[in-house]
Structures are given as structure tokens and as C-alpha cells.
Design a protein around this motif. Structure first.
Motif, PDB file in Angstrom:
ATOM      1  N   PRO A  94       0.713  -1.235  -0.163  1.00  0.00           N
ATOM      2  CA  PRO A  94       0.147  -0.010  -0.048  1.00  0.00           C
ATOM      3  C   PRO A  94       0.962   1.428  -0.140  1.00  0.00           C
ATOM      4  N   VAL A  95       1.890   1.378   0.849  1.00  0.00           N
ATOM      5  CA  VAL A  95       2.737   2.372   0.747  1.00  0.00           C
ATOM      6  C   VAL A  95       3.405   2.852  -0.510  1.00  0.00           C
ATOM      7  N   ALA A  96       3.795   1.641  -1.264  1.00  0.00           N
ATOM      8  CA  ALA A  96       4.519   1.891  -2.576  1.00  0.00           C
ATOM      9  C   ALA A  96       3.199   2.307  -3.464  1.00  0.00           C
ATOM     10  N   ALA A  97       2.079   1.689  -3.485  1.00  0.00           N
ATOM     11  CA  ALA A  97       0.849   2.249  -4.137  1.00  0.00           C
ATOM     12  C   ALA A  97       0.814   3.684  -4.106  1.00  0.00           C
ATOM     13  N   ALA A  98       0.633   4.038  -2.882  1.00  0.00           N
ATOM     14  CA  ALA A  98       0.666   5.702  -2.868  1.00  0.00           C
ATOM     15  C   ALA A  98       1.871   6.325  -3.317  1.00  0.00           C
ATOM     16  N   LYS A  99       2.896   6.069  -3.530  1.00  0.00           N
ATOM     17  CA  LYS A  99       3.750   6.665  -4.227  1.00  0.00           C
ATOM     18  C   LYS A  99       3.943   6.371  -5.766  1.00  0.00           C
ATOM     19  N   VAL A 100       3.364   5.361  -6.197  1.00  0.00           N
ATOM     20  CA  VAL A 100       3.108   5.109  -7.827  1.00  0.00           C
ATOM     21  C   VAL A 100       2.086   6.278  -8.181  1.00  0.00           C
ATOM     22  N   ARG A 101       1.087   6.428  -7.416  1.00  0.00           N
ATOM     23  CA  ARG A 101      -0.091   7.050  -7.734  1.00  0.00           C
ATOM     24  C   ARG A 101       0.175   8.735  -7.865  1.00  0.00           C
ATOM     25  N   ARG A 102       1.365   8.929  -6.845  1.00  0.00           N
ATOM     26  CA  ARG A 102       1.510  10.502  -6.970  1.00  0.00           C
ATOM     27  C   ARG A 102       2.389  10.781  -8.147  1.00  0.00           C
ATOM     28  N   TRP A 103       3.531   9.589  -8.338  1.00  0.00           N
ATOM     29  CA  TRP A 103       4.321   9.785  -9.502  1.00  0.00           C
ATOM     30  C   TRP A 103       3.599  10.026 -10.808  1.00  0.00           C
ATOM     31  N   LEU A 104       2.358   9.048 -11.082  1.00  0.00           N
ATOM     32  CA  LEU A 104       1.586   9.105 -11.942  1.00  0.00           C
ATOM     33  C   LEU A 104       0.851  10.450 -12.407  1.00  0.00           C
ATOM     34  N   VAL A 105       0.228  10.897 -11.211  1.00  0.00           N
ATOM     35  CA  VAL A 105      -0.320  12.312 -11.147  1.00  0.00           C
ATOM     36  C   VAL A 105       0.519  13.391 -11.655  1.00  0.00           C
ATOM     37  N   ALA A 106       1.914  13.313 -11.122  1.00  0.00           N
ATOM     38  CA  ALA A 106       2.695  14.466 -11.457  1.00  0.00           C
ATOM     39  C   ALA A 106       3.193  14.363 -12.781  1.00  0.00           C
ATOM     40  N   GLY A 107       3.394  13.035 -13.384  1.00  0.00           N
ATOM     41  CA  GLY A 107       4.076  12.889 -14.579  1.00  0.00           C
ATOM     42  C   GLY A 107       3.136  13.329 -15.878  1.00  0.00           C
ATOM     43  N   GLU A 108       1.902  13.366 -15.871  1.00  0.00           N
ATOM     44  CA  GLU A 108       1.046  13.577 -16.878  1.00  0.00           C
ATOM     45  C   GLU A 108       1.759  13.167 -18.308  1.00  0.00           C
ATOM     46  N   PHE A 109       1.742  11.779 -18.141  1.00  0.00           N
ATOM     47  CA  PHE A 109       2.490  11.043 -19.453  1.00  0.00           C
ATOM     48  C   PHE A 109       1.583  10.919 -20.435  1.00  0.00           C
ATOM     49  N   ASP A 110       2.116  10.690 -21.649  1.00  0.00           N
ATOM     50  CA  ASP A 110       1.259  10.607 -22.985  1.00  0.00           C
ATOM     51  C   ASP A 110       1.290   8.929 -22.786  1.00  0.00           C
ATOM     52  N   VAL A 111       2.453   8.223 -22.588  1.00  0.00           N
ATOM     53  CA  VAL A 111       2.494   6.651 -22.652  1.00  0.00           C
ATOM     54  C   VAL A 111       3.191   6.225 -21.447  1.00  0.00           C
ATOM     55  N   LEU A 112       2.513   5.118 -20.877  1.00  0.00           N
ATOM     56  CA  LEU A 112       3.312   4.597 -19.603  1.00  0.00           C
ATOM     57  C   LEU A 112       3.622   3.245 -20.138  1.00  0.00           C
ATOM     58  N   HIS A 113       4.921   3.137 -19.917  1.00  0.00           N
ATOM     59  CA  HIS A 113       5.618   1.704 -20.223  1.00  0.00           C
ATOM     60  C   HIS A 113       5.929   0.859 -19.023  1.00  0.00           C
ATOM     61  N   LEU A 114       5.353  -0.153 -18.714  1.00  0.00           N
ATOM     62  CA  LEU A 114       5.571  -0.951 -17.636  1.00  0.00           C
ATOM     63  C   LEU A 114       6.433  -2.226 -17.998  1.00  0.00           C
ATOM     64  N   HIS A 115       7.485  -2.433 -17.263  1.00  0.00           N
ATOM     65  CA  HIS A 115       8.427  -3.676 -17.550  1.00  0.00           C
ATOM     66  C   HIS A 115       7.865  -4.766 -16.460  1.00  0.00           C
ATOM     67  N   GLU A 116       7.682  -6.044 -16.845  1.00  0.00           N
ATOM     68  CA  GLU A 116       7.235  -7.042 -16.373  1.00  0.00           C
ATOM     69  C   GLU A 116       5.880  -6.817 -15.311  1.00  0.00           C
ATOM     70  N   PRO A 117       4.654  -6.341 -15.801  1.00  0.00           N
ATOM     71  CA  PRO A 117       3.583  -5.827 -15.408  1.00  0.00           C
ATOM     72  C   PRO A 117       2.794  -6.850 -14.230  1.00  0.00           C
ATOM     73  N   ILE A 118       3.203  -8.360 -14.657  1.00  0.00           N
ATOM     74  CA  ILE A 118       2.394  -9.161 -13.588  1.00  0.00           C
ATOM     75  C   ILE A 118       3.411  -9.585 -12.522  1.00  0.00           C
ATOM     76  N   THR A 119       4.489  -9.062 -12.323  1.00  0.00           N
ATOM     77  CA  THR A 119       5.312  -9.482 -11.226  1.00  0.00           C
ATOM     78  C   THR A 119       4.848  -8.427 -10.043  1.00  0.00           C
ATOM     79  N   PRO A 120       4.767  -8.784  -8.644  1.00  0.00           N
ATOM     80  CA  PRO A 120       4.209  -8.263  -7.381  1.00  0.00           C
ATOM     81  C   PRO A 120       5.447  -7.079  -7.497  1.00  0.00           C
ATOM     82  N   SER A 121       5.180  -5.951  -7.922  1.00  0.00           N
ATOM     83  CA  SER A 121       6.004  -4.833  -7.897  1.00  0.00           C
ATOM     84  C   SER A 121       5.498  -3.676  -8.205  1.00  0.00           C
TER      85      SER A 121
END
Length: 412
Positions: free
Chosen positions: A87-114
Motif C-alpha cells: 500500500p505505501v508503494a502504491a501511494a507513491k506510484v499514484r503520486r508519480w503518475l499524477v505528477a508525470g502527466e504522461f502520454d504513454v506509460l511503459h511497464l516492464h514485467e507488469p504481472i510481477t508483484p512490483s
């Protein structure tokens, strides 16, 4: 964030790309280096890139990287992977995504618990997933699949780094992917100068090994078992072993006894030292026993001009063009490695032939080629999504999935 489409028009306006690395930079390996090099290759083409990673406070990371905190070690695919989750990591991911305003999000190994899995749960829009893993069976994937299946549908375009990784994706998760290999900056390896300390002679040829010494699948034990037979035929042969792992080093020394004097343990080496080492030696040995979806170090060795002797894993056979650009031996068979190594060291024309073929083959893997292929996939994701990357308003689904994964032992 808005849902207004703002991807590049034909005028080629640069993209804002967010890349998430699943594995920690505290002990970087192939995926981490791939993420780093892809980010820098994209920036060299004028795009704006930010990378989210796991890293301890004292771990140096690049200016374009953001750390989501330290990682926890997990056993995964015959190795130990350090990943950040919860959960703590999830909150940091959310903040990074909001701040980034990305056109494309590129996830590596998106089905590992990471961090990648968390970003997949949290984000929507133009999402690209790259799958690196090659395996025949995986309890981790079996456990995770029911919880990530709905999120997988959000991935607009999939990349597999090899046919082996593509097969793993199809068999475990369904769907398909375009194969785009790992990239290598070929030129720095081509122009690296040999180091006199590591240059061999006909009577005392040099053989290099690079890898984590404590991981059995990297094959140091296979090489160690072959060394006595190689020395019996070529007494002056020198073995240069680079990589971390005190336990693996101690085991190799104990197994070799007096013959351990023929092995020089270099410890961890820098990128420049690696290029110099591969440019200096007569043969690069890749004795891995499994779990390899590509083999980036093979391409680096090929680029540097070392003749490659490698186990006949499917991924390695394809990189070495079924033995045209390198010499293959039976996986896990130390005796066959010894016979193959001796024959290769005694056959200068053979080494020259495979080096010549390798110098042509590596062009396929240069970042100048690979980056354009990745950008084509980004265009596919943008065309399919009709929106920028945005964050889900309701995090309840990801909290339910986190609790379910904990119950199944998928995280802690």
C-alpha cells in the motif's frame, strides 16, 4: 489529468513517457539496464522520459529516475529479485503518475508483484507492457493471474523481448506480443580498447565469464566443472570471472583446489571495464542453465569481438543464429563444455568465422534499431487509447487485490 488526446501529430512532437522498472537498482541486472538504456535512447531522440524505480536512499540513480523506496527480496524464476510492493508503494506510484502527466506509460514485467503491477492497477490510458521472463512453469504466475487478469486488459500493446518470453506470455496469460529484443549500444563495445592484463596468447588464451556467482542458473558451477579438463589440454588457459557473489566464489575455489590458480576473480566491474574485458579475451563463456529469455551479455561480447561459447538454451541459440555467430554446447554438461572450449580455442579460423558472423548479427540489437521499434508500439498504444495516461479515482480494487495476494503468499 484530462482525457484530451495530445499524442504527437505528424509534426513529430515529443512524447512524455513514464517507464516503471519492477526490480530494484540496489542490485541491478539485465532488466534494470534495459530500462536505463531505453530511457536514454528515447531522450536522445528528443522525448521526455521519467523512470520509477525501487532503490534504497544510498543507492545512486540517474537524475531522470524517481525512487519509490527500498525493496524486499523475493524468490522468482530461479533467482532472488528485489522488488517494491504494498500500500505505501502504491501511494507513491499514484503520486508519480499524477505528477508525470504522461502520454504513454511503459511497464516492464507488469504481472510481477512490483511497482509495475501497482501502476497497472492504478493507471489507465495508453499503457505498454514489456515481458522479459522465460519459464516453463511458474507458481508465482499461477497465483497472480486471477488478480491481474482484469488489469491486463488495460495494456494497449505488448512487447516480448524474445520468442521465449513471448511463449511464456502466451502459455501463462494468453494474448500475444510483438517481439522486440533487448537493445545494446554496439559502438562502445566495438571501439573498446583491449586491456593488456586480459589479453591472451596462443599458449595462454583467456576465457571470460560475467554473472552473479551465487546464482546456480548463471552456470559458474558448470564452467568450474569444465576447467580441469580444459587445463589438461591447454595448461596455460586463464579464466577471468567477473561478478558479485562471495559464496559462489568460495565454492568454485573449493571445487578447483590447486587449479583455482588459473582463475582470476575480478569482482563487480564497471561498464567500461566490461567492454574492455570482452574486447580482450579470446572467448566469452555463457554456461547458463535456464531462465534466460534473451542473453544481453552475449550480444555485448559479440559486439566487442569475443568468440562466444554458450549453452544451447533456446534464447541463446537464436541470438547466436543456431551456431553461426557463436559455438554451442549441451546445457549443463561440463564435459561437453570442456570439449567445445578446447576445440574452439585450438581453431583460430572457427573463432574468426563466428566473430565475423556476430559482427553482422549484432546490428539487429543496436538501440538505434530497437528504439524505433518501441516507438512504433507506442504509436499503436496511443491510437488504441484516445487519451493520456490517467489515474483511477477508486483504489478499492487494488486494495482488494493486494489483500488477496497476501493471502496466497504472493507478497508480504
Amino acid at each position: 489529468m484530462t482525457e484530451t488526446a495530445r499524442w504527437p501529430e505528424p509534426d513529430g512532437r515529443p512524447l512524455r513517457v513514464g517507464i516503471v522498472c519492477p526490480y530494484s537498482f540496489d542490485a541491478p541486472g539485465g532488466v534494470q539496464f534495459h530500462v536505463r538504456d531505453l530511457a536514454e535512447a528515447l531522450m536522445a531522440k528528443g522525448h521526455s522520459v521519467e523512470v520509477l524505480v525501487a532503490a534504497d536512499e544510498d543507492t545512486p540513480i540517474e537524475p531522470y529516475m524517481t525512487s519509490a523506496g527500498g525493496a524486499i527480496a523475493f524468490k522468482y524464476n530461479g533467482s532472488v529479485a528485489r522488488m517494491r510492493f504494498g500500500p505505501v508503494a502504491a501511494a507513491k506510484v499514484r503520486r508519480w503518475l499524477v505528477a508525470g502527466e504522461f502520454d504513454v506509460l511503459h511497464l516492464h514485467e507488469p504481472i510481477t508483484p512490483s511497482l509495475s503491477m501497482l501502476a497497472l492497477w492504478i493507471a489507465s490510458g495508453p499503457i505498454v507492457g514489456t515481458f522479459h521472463t522465460s519459464m516453463t512453469r511458474s507458481r508465482a504466475l499461477q497465483v497472480a493471474y486471477p488478480f491481474v487478469r482484469p488489469a491486463l486488459e488495460k495494456i494497449a500493446a505488448r512487447i516480448a523481448v524474445s520468442e521465449d518470453a513471448r511463449r511464456t506470455l502466451i502459455e501463462h496469460l494468453g494474448g500475444d506480443a510483438v517481439v522486440i529484443p533487448n537493445g545494446v549500444y554496439v559502438e562502445p563495445f566495438e571501439r573498446a580498447e583491449a586491456d593488456p592484463r586480459w589479453v591472451g596468447t596462443p599458449e595462454a588464451p583467456t576465457i571470460a565469464f560475467l554473472g552473479r556467482l551465487d546464482e546456480p542458473r548463471k552456470g559458474l558451477g558448470v564452467l568450474t566443472s569444465a576447467i580441469p579438463a580444459i587445463l589438461a589440454e591447454i595448461p596455460g588457459a586463464r579464466f577471468l570471472v567477473a561478478g558479485k557473489g562471495d559464496d559462489g566464489k568460495a565454492a568454485a575455489i573449493a571445487a578447483l583446489g590447486d587449479q583455482a590458480a588459473a582463475v582470476e576473480f575480478l569482482g563487480p566491474i564497471t561498464d567500461d571495464e566490461k567492454a574492455a574485458l570482452l574486447s580482450s579475451v579470446d572467448v566469452y563463456c555463457a554456461p547458463q542453465t535456464g531462465g534466460e529469455s534473451f542473453g544481453i551479455v552475449l550480444v555485448e561480447a559479440m559486439s566487442a569481438g569475443a568468440a562466444v561459447v554458450a549453452s544451447d538454451l533456446g534464447a541463446f541459440r537464436r541470438v547466436l543464429e543456431e551456431g553461426e555467430a557463436g559455438v554451442l554446447f549441451r546445457t549443463g554438461d561440463g564435459a561437453d563444455l570442456a570439449r567445445t572450449m578446447v576445440a574452439t580455442l585450438r581453431d583460430a579460423p572457427l573463432r574468426e568465422r563466428v566473430r565475423a558472423a556476430a559482427s553482422v548479427a549484432v546490428r539487429r540489437y543496436d538501440w538505434s534499431v530497437v528504439t524505433d521499434e518501441v516507438l512504433t508500439v507506442y504509436e499503436m498504444a496511443l491510437a488504441a487509447s484516445h487519451a493520456t495516461v490517467r489515474v483511477a479515482d477508486d483504489p478499492r480494487e487494488q486494495r482488494r487485490a493486494l489483500r488477496a495476494l497476501r493471502r496466497e503468499g504472493g507478497t508480504r
